[in-house]
Design a protein around this motif. Structure first.
Motif, PDB file in Angstrom:
ATOM      1  N   ALA A 147       0.826  -1.207   0.000  1.00  0.00           N
ATOM      2  CA  ALA A 147       0.000   0.000   0.000  1.00  0.00           C
ATOM      3  C   ALA A 147       0.859   1.255   0.000  1.00  0.00           C
ATOM      4  O   ALA A 147       0.586   2.213  -0.726  1.00  0.00           O
ATOM      5  N   SER A 148       1.929   1.214   0.849  1.00  0.00           N
ATOM      6  CA  SER A 148       2.800   2.381   0.915  1.00  0.00           C
ATOM      7  C   SER A 148       3.493   2.632  -0.428  1.00  0.00           C
ATOM      8  O   SER A 148       3.545   3.781  -0.910  1.00  0.00           O
ATOM      9  N   ALA A 151       0.967   3.868  -2.946  1.00  0.00           N
ATOM     10  CA  ALA A 151       0.648   5.280  -2.730  1.00  0.00           C
ATOM     11  C   ALA A 151       1.792   6.163  -3.192  1.00  0.00           C
ATOM     12  O   ALA A 151       1.578   7.231  -3.784  1.00  0.00           O
ATOM     13  N   LEU A 158       1.115  11.061 -10.187  1.00  0.00           N
ATOM     14  CA  LEU A 158       0.215  12.220 -10.175  1.00  0.00           C
ATOM     15  C   LEU A 158       1.007  13.517 -10.263  1.00  0.00           C
ATOM     16  O   LEU A 158       0.645  14.428 -11.015  1.00  0.00           O
ATOM     17  N   MET A 170      -8.643  21.587 -11.052  1.00  0.00           N
ATOM     18  CA  MET A 170      -8.955  21.160  -9.683  1.00  0.00           C
ATOM     19  C   MET A 170      -9.306  22.357  -8.819  1.00  0.00           C
ATOM     20  O   MET A 170     -10.197  22.287  -7.957  1.00  0.00           O
TER      21      MET A 170
ATOM     22  N   VAL B 164      -5.302  16.471  -3.452  1.00  0.00           N
ATOM     23  CA  VAL B 164      -4.884  15.141  -3.899  1.00  0.00           C
ATOM     24  C   VAL B 164      -4.175  14.408  -2.762  1.00  0.00           C
ATOM     25  O   VAL B 164      -4.307  13.202  -2.600  1.00  0.00           O
ATOM     26  N   ARG B 165      -3.441  15.168  -1.959  1.00  0.00           N
ATOM     27  CA  ARG B 165      -2.719  14.563  -0.838  1.00  0.00           C
ATOM     28  C   ARG B 165      -3.673  13.817   0.096  1.00  0.00           C
ATOM     29  O   ARG B 165      -3.427  12.676   0.466  1.00  0.00           O
ATOM     30  N   ARG B 167      -6.687  12.699  -0.587  1.00  0.00           N
ATOM     31  CA  ARG B 167      -7.255  11.526  -1.281  1.00  0.00           C
ATOM     32  C   ARG B 167      -6.254  10.380  -1.333  1.00  0.00           C
ATOM     33  O   ARG B 167      -6.622   9.211  -1.181  1.00  0.00           O
ATOM     34  N   LEU B 168      -5.006  10.727  -1.533  1.00  0.00           N
ATOM     35  CA  LEU B 168      -3.960   9.683  -1.523  1.00  0.00           C
ATOM     36  C   LEU B 168      -3.845   9.037  -0.148  1.00  0.00           C
ATOM     37  O   LEU B 168      -3.712   7.817  -0.035  1.00  0.00           O
ATOM     38  N   LEU B 171      -6.686   6.750   0.270  1.00  0.00           N
ATOM     39  CA  LEU B 171      -6.475   5.533  -0.538  1.00  0.00           C
ATOM     40  C   LEU B 171      -5.468   4.617   0.134  1.00  0.00           C
ATOM     41  O   LEU B 171      -5.676   3.403   0.230  1.00  0.00           O
ATOM     42  N   LYS B 172      -4.407   5.202   0.657  1.00  0.00           N
ATOM     43  CA  LYS B 172      -3.380   4.414   1.350  1.00  0.00           C
ATOM     44  C   LYS B 172      -3.962   3.745   2.596  1.00  0.00           C
ATOM     45  O   LYS B 172      -3.713   2.570   2.861  1.00  0.00           O
ATOM     46  N   LEU B 175      -6.140   0.892   1.497  1.00  0.00           N
ATOM     47  CA  LEU B 175      -5.329  -0.244   1.045  1.00  0.00           C
ATOM     48  C   LEU B 175      -4.759  -1.011   2.234  1.00  0.00           C
ATOM     49  O   LEU B 175      -4.666  -2.229   2.207  1.00  0.00           O
TER      50      LEU B 175
END
Lengths: 182, 175
Positions: A147-148, A151, A158, A170, B164-165, B167-168, B171-172, B175
């Motif tokens: 996961a890390s 990410a 990104l 955005m 975005v940070r 959201r990341l 997500l992390k 996960l």
């Protein structure tokens, strides 16, 4: 001269002058016999009971000794019997102790086997649990690492792909979203 | 430093800037300097190291702000650093900004974005935030590359996060 005459003469009489060398004169034989009877009677009367009592006592003493010997023999036999019985008891006690020791040994052996089996089962269960736990932990660590890394990779992608147009879009989306909420 | 002392320094800086007639400009410059101070370990260490003489630290401030800020801003920061209160500089400046905003009946809205906002975007964002919170806001924009993309706005206790940070991070965590 007879023997009495000789005694009365004090040894001064010549033995060749005696009537007979063996037989005394009749008178002397008579009163001598009477005196002997008297003496025997007195002895019978006065010394007889004492002698009889002495004999009875001796007989009793001998009997007592015989009884004592008999009792000793009986006691010895009883003691021998007791010793034999004790020897038999010792054999029985030895047998009992041996049987008891065998039983205790068997119990100890049985308990030991049961305990060892239990410990082995516990060790196996613990090892299985540890293995499972370690597997879970490794799985969790692996998932966390994935996961890390995911990410991190996503962030880099990104950052590289977010161009100015995307950034502006955005920002505009954010302004519009905030402005529409009240 | 105690809150009373921080408030004392903030009030002093506020009064000086207002007396100079450059409150809006000084407030904005101080705010940006405070954010830079927070985000740069090297700057923070240089300005708070008591082993470095005060005049040397003030020289660093002057070299940094000399041609990028007004003289008032530079002098105020230099004064705080020279007095050995560098560690409390962000709190003093935040207190000053809050005080300046209150004087104008505004609420401070700290906005962090990966890229700079245009004046038009700032105007529209201030209006949108005022609409969302029901309060007129004093917008303070901080360019923060760590947000990667999007904007996060903090108005008082309200945080509106569209980065975005975040959201990341979500997500992390998922996960």
């Amino acid at each position: 001269m007879n023997i009495y005459g000789l005694v009365a003469a004090g040894g001064d009489i010549d033995p060749s002058e005696s009537v007979h060398w063996l037989w005394p004169p009749a008178a002397e034989l008579i009163y001598g016999g009477i005196a002997s009877l008297i003496i025997f009677s007195l002895l019978w009367k006065f010394a007889g009971p004492a002698a009889k009592k002495g004999m009875a006592d001796r007989t009793a003493r001998i009997q007592a000794d015989l009884d004592a010997a008999d009792a000793a023999v009986t006691g010895a036999r009883q003691e021998a019997e007791e010793i034999r019985r004790a020897a038999g008891d010792i054999d029985a006690e030895r047998s009992r102790l041996l049987a008891e020791a065998d039983a205790q040994a068997a119990d100890i052996l049985s308990d030991g086997r049961a305990r060892i089996e239990t410990e082995v089962a516990e060790l196996e269960a613990r090892a299985a649990a540890d293995a499972a736990s370690m597997g879970d932990r490794l799985g969790d660590e692996l998932r966390a690492e994935i996961a890390s890394l995911s990410a991190e990779v996503t962030q880099r992608l990104l950052a590289e792909t977010l161009d100015d147009a995307a950034q502006q879009q955005m920002i505009e989306d954010f302004i519009q979203k905030v402005g529409s909420s009240s | 430093m105690s809150d009373a002392r921080i408030e004392g320094y903030a009030r002093a800086l506020f009064e000086i800037a207002r007396a100079e007639g450059t409150l809006d400009e000084v407030e904005d410059e101080l705010f940006r300097f405070a954010r830079s101070f927070e985000s740069s370990d090297a700057l923070r260490n240089a300005l708070t190291d008591e082993m470095v003489p005060a005049d040397r630290r003030q020289g660093i401030v002057e070299s940094l702000l000399g041609d990028r800020a007004t003289a008032t801003t530079m002098q105020l920061v230099s004064m705080v650093i020279g007095s050995g209160r560098g560690r409390d500089l962000p709190e003093i400046i935040d207190s000053l900004v809050a005080r300046a905003s209150r004087s104008k009946d505004l609420e401070v809205a700290e906005v962090r974005s990966a890229v700079a906002l245009t004046d038009d975007q700032q105007t529209r964002l201030a209006a949108a935030l005022a609409n969302a919170t029901g309060q007129q806001v004093n917008l303070k924009v901080v360019v923060d590359p760590s947000v990667i993309g999007g904007i996060v706005a903090t108005v008082g206790d309200t945080v509106i996060d569209g980065t975005v940070r975040t959201r990341l991070d979500q997500l992390k965590s998922r996960l």
